[in-house]
Design a protein around this motif. Structure first.
Motif, PDB file in Angstrom:
ATOM      1  N   MET A  94       0.688  -1.029  -0.050  1.00 20.42           N
ATOM      2  CA  MET A  94       0.082   0.097  -0.042  1.00 20.42           C
ATOM      3  C   MET A  94       0.792   1.145   0.054  1.00 20.42           C
ATOM      4  SD  MET A  94      -3.112  -1.324   0.194  1.00 20.42           S
ATOM      5  CE  MET A  94      -4.079   0.095   0.364  1.00 20.42           C
ATOM      6  N   THR A 101      -2.793   4.679   6.508  1.00 21.47           N
ATOM      7  CA  THR A 101      -3.951   3.889   5.650  1.00 21.47           C
ATOM      8  C   THR A 101      -5.131   4.119   6.806  1.00 21.47           C
ATOM      9  OG1 THR A 101      -2.365   2.457   4.746  1.00 21.47           O
ATOM     10  CG2 THR A 101      -4.718   2.043   5.000  1.00 21.47           C
ATOM     11  N   SER A 105      -7.770   6.735   5.188  1.00 19.13           N
ATOM     12  CA  SER A 105      -9.290   6.315   4.764  1.00 19.13           C
ATOM     13  C   SER A 105     -10.353   6.587   5.629  1.00 19.13           C
ATOM     14  CB  SER A 105      -9.001   4.972   4.591  1.00 19.13           C
ATOM     15  OG  SER A 105      -8.566   4.166   5.710  1.00 19.13           O
ATOM     16  N   THR A 220      -8.815  -4.047   5.534  1.00 23.32           N
ATOM     17  CA  THR A 220      -7.382  -4.021   5.858  1.00 23.32           C
ATOM     18  C   THR A 220      -6.720  -5.477   5.999  1.00 23.32           C
ATOM     19  OG1 THR A 220      -7.478  -3.396   7.982  1.00 23.32           O
ATOM     20  CG2 THR A 220      -7.311  -1.702   6.370  1.00 23.32           C
ATOM     21  N   ALA A 232      -6.194   1.584  -1.734  1.00 21.86           N
ATOM     22  CA  ALA A 232      -4.909   2.474  -1.961  1.00 21.86           C
ATOM     23  C   ALA A 232      -5.292   3.703  -2.569  1.00 21.86           C
ATOM     24  CB  ALA A 232      -3.950   1.814  -3.034  1.00 21.86           C
ATOM     25  N   SER A 235      -7.285   5.885   0.237  1.00 18.88           N
ATOM     26  CA  SER A 235      -6.572   6.354   1.206  1.00 18.88           C
ATOM     27  C   SER A 235      -5.653   7.281   0.674  1.00 18.88           C
ATOM     28  CB  SER A 235      -5.613   5.216   1.832  1.00 18.88           C
ATOM     29  OG  SER A 235      -4.889   4.662   1.071  1.00 18.88           O
TER      30      SER A 235
END
Length: 297
Positions: A94, A101, A105, A220, A232, A235
């Motif tokens: 990622m 992340t 996100s 995740t 990906a 985020s």
């Protein structure tokens, strides 16, 4: 009534009239100083211009930045996120680390969820109890990050850092940052902000935000490349959105156009400048980080 009483009555009457006129003038001055909504105009050319700018920046990034798709995204955020503790889903690395992340996100998901809940113009702080939870979420991510830093720099830590804790603390921070940045945007930019509506009105609203964050956490944990690419992108858009929104607020402050926006389409023109500012800032940060890494090496 003698002459002295009559004179005193006339004097009091005159003072009352002076005070009334002074109050009227203050009201007029305050109304004149109050920001006025932007005038009605056709925003379609600016909207098309914004779409063109965003497409141009996206295509330029895809062609000019080396590597595969996720590596390109990694270079975009290289200046603000280290390569340590990178999250991997199904063998796909990622662009952001585990904590970021979750953070970005969660931030973007919070903005979207609050808007869908009808709180896109809310301009009142949440209840005290929920506000305390939001502050504790910030403290949680900060303490977990500090614990990881102690391990990295001195091989000492209060507890063993865990990827799951990094993601969860990032998601909790994302809820706090998303709700507070939306609140700040509304009170500083919108002319029709709802000062009678809380940004998070109840525990039900907060529970919905937590449920969305839990869904992101589950994603995740799914070692699937089919999840990796959407997450990906999501985020990365989240971290870009933070700077983009802040830049719009800065432009509004510089141009003295605070509290003038009635419809988001009226932000098309400042959004064009904010897009270039955001791209330049992320590019500059990535360049500075590369120089720093080379000098250390």
């Amino acid at each position: 009534m003698n002459e002295r009483d009559l004179n005193r009555l006339v004097l009091e009457k005159a003072k009352q009239q002076v005070e009334a006129r002074k109050a009227e003038r203050e009201v007029i001055v305050q109304e004149a100083r109050k920001p006025q909504p932007l005038p009605e105009r056709d925003e379609r050319p600016a909207l098309w211009g914004l779409i063109g700018v965003l497409l141009t920046l996206t295509i330029a990034g895809l062609f000019l930045i080396p590597g595969n798709f996720t590596e390109k995204l990694s270079w975009v955020v290289h200046g603000v996120c280290s390569k340590e503790h990178t999250l991997s889903l199904g063998g796909t690395m990622m662009p952001l680390c585990q904590r970021n992340t979750g953070l970005y996100s969660g931030f973007l998901a919070t903005i979207i969820t609050l808007s869908l809940l009808g709180r896109g113009r809310a301009a009142k702080l949440p209840p005290l109890a929920i506000g305390i939870v939001l502050v504790l979420s910030v403290a949680w991510m900060g303490s977990d990050g500090f614990n990881s830093l102690l391990l990295d720099i001195g091989n000492y830590n209060l507890y063993t850092p865990q990827p799951i804790l990094r993601i969860l603390s990032g998601l909790a921070m994302g809820i706090s940052m998303g709700s507070m940045l939306l609140f700040a945007f509304n009170i500083s930019v919108r002319a029709n902000a709802r000062h009678d509506q809380r940004i998070i009105g109840s525990w039900r609203d907060y529970a919905i935000l937590v449920a969305v964050a839990v869904c992101l956490f589950v994603l995740t944990q799914l070692a699937s490349p089919f999840i990796a690419y959407p997450l990906a992108i999501f985020s990365t858009v989240g971290i870009l959105s933070v700077m983009f929104i802040v830049n719009i607020m800065i432009i509004a402050m510089i141009t003295r156009s605070e509290n003038t926006v009635v419809r988001l389409s009226q932000l098309a023109r400042p959004a064009i400048f904010a897009s270039f500012m955001t791209a330049a800032e992320f590019g500059l940060l990535a360049w500075l980080r590369i120089i720093m890494e080379r000098s250390v090496a």
